[in-house]
Scaffold this motif. Structure first.
Motif, mmCIF file in Angstrom:
data_model
loop_
_atom_site.group_PDB
_atom_site.id
_atom_site.type_symbol
_atom_site.label_atom_id
_atom_site.label_comp_id
_atom_site.label_asym_id
_atom_site.label_seq_id
_atom_site.Cartn_x
_atom_site.Cartn_y
_atom_site.Cartn_z
ATOM 1 N N LYS A 233 0.825 -1.212 0.000
ATOM 2 C CA LYS A 233 0.000 0.000 0.000
ATOM 3 C C LYS A 233 0.866 1.271 0.000
ATOM 4 O O LYS A 233 0.540 2.260 -0.671
ATOM 5 C CB LYS A 233 -0.904 0.002 1.229
ATOM 6 C CG LYS A 233 -2.012 -1.034 1.176
ATOM 7 C CD LYS A 233 -2.881 -0.955 2.424
ATOM 8 C CE LYS A 233 -3.990 -1.991 2.380
ATOM 9 N NZ LYS A 233 -4.842 -1.920 3.588
ATOM 10 N N ALA A 234 1.958 1.208 0.754
ATOM 11 C CA ALA A 234 2.861 2.368 0.816
ATOM 12 C C ALA A 234 3.519 2.605 -0.531
ATOM 13 O O ALA A 234 3.734 3.751 -0.957
ATOM 14 C CB ALA A 234 3.920 2.152 1.904
ATOM 15 N N GLU A 235 3.893 1.534 -1.229
ATOM 16 C CA GLU A 235 4.504 1.683 -2.553
ATOM 17 C C GLU A 235 3.505 2.305 -3.533
ATOM 18 O O GLU A 235 3.876 3.094 -4.406
ATOM 19 C CB GLU A 235 4.979 0.325 -3.066
ATOM 20 C CG GLU A 235 6.189 -0.203 -2.316
ATOM 21 C CD GLU A 235 6.591 -1.594 -2.788
ATOM 22 O OE1 GLU A 235 7.714 -2.034 -2.471
ATOM 23 O OE2 GLU A 235 5.759 -2.270 -3.462
ATOM 24 N N ALA A 236 2.252 1.939 -3.358
ATOM 25 C CA ALA A 236 1.240 2.470 -4.281
ATOM 26 C C ALA A 236 0.875 3.908 -3.955
ATOM 27 O O ALA A 236 0.582 4.710 -4.849
ATOM 28 C CB ALA A 236 -0.008 1.593 -4.228
ATOM 29 N N SER A 237 0.916 4.259 -2.668
ATOM 30 C CA SER A 237 0.490 5.602 -2.278
ATOM 31 C C SER A 237 1.639 6.532 -1.958
ATOM 32 O O SER A 237 1.419 7.696 -1.606
ATOM 33 C CB SER A 237 -0.425 5.501 -1.053
ATOM 34 O OG SER A 237 0.270 4.902 0.044
ATOM 35 N N GLY A 238 2.882 6.019 -1.988
ATOM 36 C CA GLY A 238 4.038 6.863 -1.691
ATOM 37 C C GLY A 238 4.246 7.074 -0.200
ATOM 38 O O GLY A 238 4.728 8.137 0.209
ATOM 39 N N GLY A 239 3.916 6.124 0.600
ATOM 40 C CA GLY A 239 4.108 6.218 2.044
ATOM 41 C C GLY A 239 5.542 5.911 2.451
ATOM 42 O O GLY A 239 6.485 5.972 1.650
#
Length: 360
Positions: A233-239
């Motif tokens: 999710k972080a990779e997809a949202s830039g977290g």
């Protein structure tokens, strides 16, 4: 010349001629026998009945329980060797000397001071003559002791049974002690092995970071899945991708800095399983060895009886001898017979003397 013959028909007149002598002898015999019979002490008999057991069944290694049942029960005797052993022990001289000393039979038999050969032999003979140990038809042993003191006779009989029991136990005591030492050695060995394996298990848990195989593996997998999902999710949202990557590496790699990690868990699973199985097995064997040792020690210290007493010896309520009426009657009859024989021989002698024989 011919000597006059003697016939039993003439026995009556002969007795009649000597009746005063015969009567005097009979009366004297009656008086003397009555006095002697009254002076004779009453003799009492006490009997103990027991059955010897097989002493091998009292060994500690045969008294353990297996599958909730005793491996061997204390077997009653009936075997020829058990009966012979008990009788041999009871009739042995050391046992006789032990009871002679215990009950001070030197004084009781009025034999004199101990240490004198004549006194020792006299007391020993009196003791053995008064003792009877026989194997009856029912495969039991009857131990009988006679004495003028009925209470002493019962005490000696009961004490002799106890001595036979004690000596019988001594026959297997040394072997039982060796068996107990083997149990102690086995318990000590298993205790040492258990402590060593337990320390190895604790060391392996610290080394691999495994403190509970099933629960720890479940929660570790759950944490990895959740961390990996958060990373995606972080990779997809830039977290915070870097932080989640470090967290995931710490959960999966041994060099990731986490004590509990998947790599160490996988490496240690087999070792921990082996150590756990080993410790569990040693623990069960240690408990069993401890139980066996305690049972053996209890058996040795408890000194299980090697005889089964059917009947204790009790003071007799009736004497067995002397039979006074029989003594008096026998003395009177014997004196009468001897007197008749004497006067008959005397009459024959008188009739057959040369002066009594006349020419025809």
């Amino acid at each position: 010349m011919s000597a006059p013959s003697f016939s039993l028909v003439g026995l009556g007149p002969i007795i009649n001629r000597w009746k005063n002598l015969v009567a005097g002898a009979v009366v004297l015999a009656a008086v003397v026998s009555i006095v002697v019979a009254l002076l004779m002490p009453n003799i009492y008999r006490s009997t103990a009945i027991f059955i010897p057991t097989n002493p091998q069944t009292a060994d500690p290694d045969r008294l353990l329980e297996e599958n909730g049942q005793s491996r061997n029960k204390l077997e009653l005797g009936g075997r020829a060797e058990d009966l012979d052993r008990a009788i041999t022990i009871g009739e042995s001289q050391p046992v006789a000397e032990l009871l002679i000393k215990k009950f001070n039979l030197y004084k009781h038999y009025e034999a004199g001071a101990p240490g004198d050969d004549q006194a020792d032999n006299f007391v020993l003979k009196e003791f053995t003559d008064n003792l009877s140990i026989v194997h009856n038809e029912r495969d039991a042993i009857e131990l009988t002791f006679t004495d003028k003191d009925k209470n002493l006779a019962a005490q000696i009989a009961n004490t002799l049974v106890q001595v036979i029991d004690s000596v019988n136990q001594q026959l297997t005591l040394e072997n039982r002690r060796k068996v107990l030492d083997l149990y102690r050695y086995r318990y000590d060995y298993l205790s040492t092995s258990f402590e060593r394996s337990r320390k190895e298990l604790l060391g392996a848990r610290k080394r691999y970071g495994i403190f509970g195989l099933e629960m720890q593996g479940r929660y570790m997998v759950k944490q990895i899945i959740e961390t990996e999902a958060a990373l995606r999710k972080a990779e997809a949202s830039g977290g915070d991708v870097a932080g989640l990557r470090r967290a995931l590496r710490g959960l999966t790699k041994a060099d990731g800095g986490n004590l509990i990690n998947l790599e160490s868990y996988v490496q240690g699973t087999d070792s921990l399983s082996m150590f756990t199985t080993r410790v569990t097995d040693l623990q069960a064997r240690l408990i069993s060895a401890r139980s066996a040792y305690e049972t053996a020690e209890l058996s040795l210290r408890g000194r299980l009886s090697s005889v089964y007493i059917v009947q204790k010896a009790y003071p007799a309520t009736k004497k067995i001898k002397p039979v006074r009426w029989l003594i008096v009657t026998g003395s009177v009859v014997l004196t009468f017979v001897l007197s008749v024989i004497f006067i008959v021989l005397l009459e024959l002698y008188r009739r057959n003397r040369p002066s009594a024989i006349r020419p025809a």
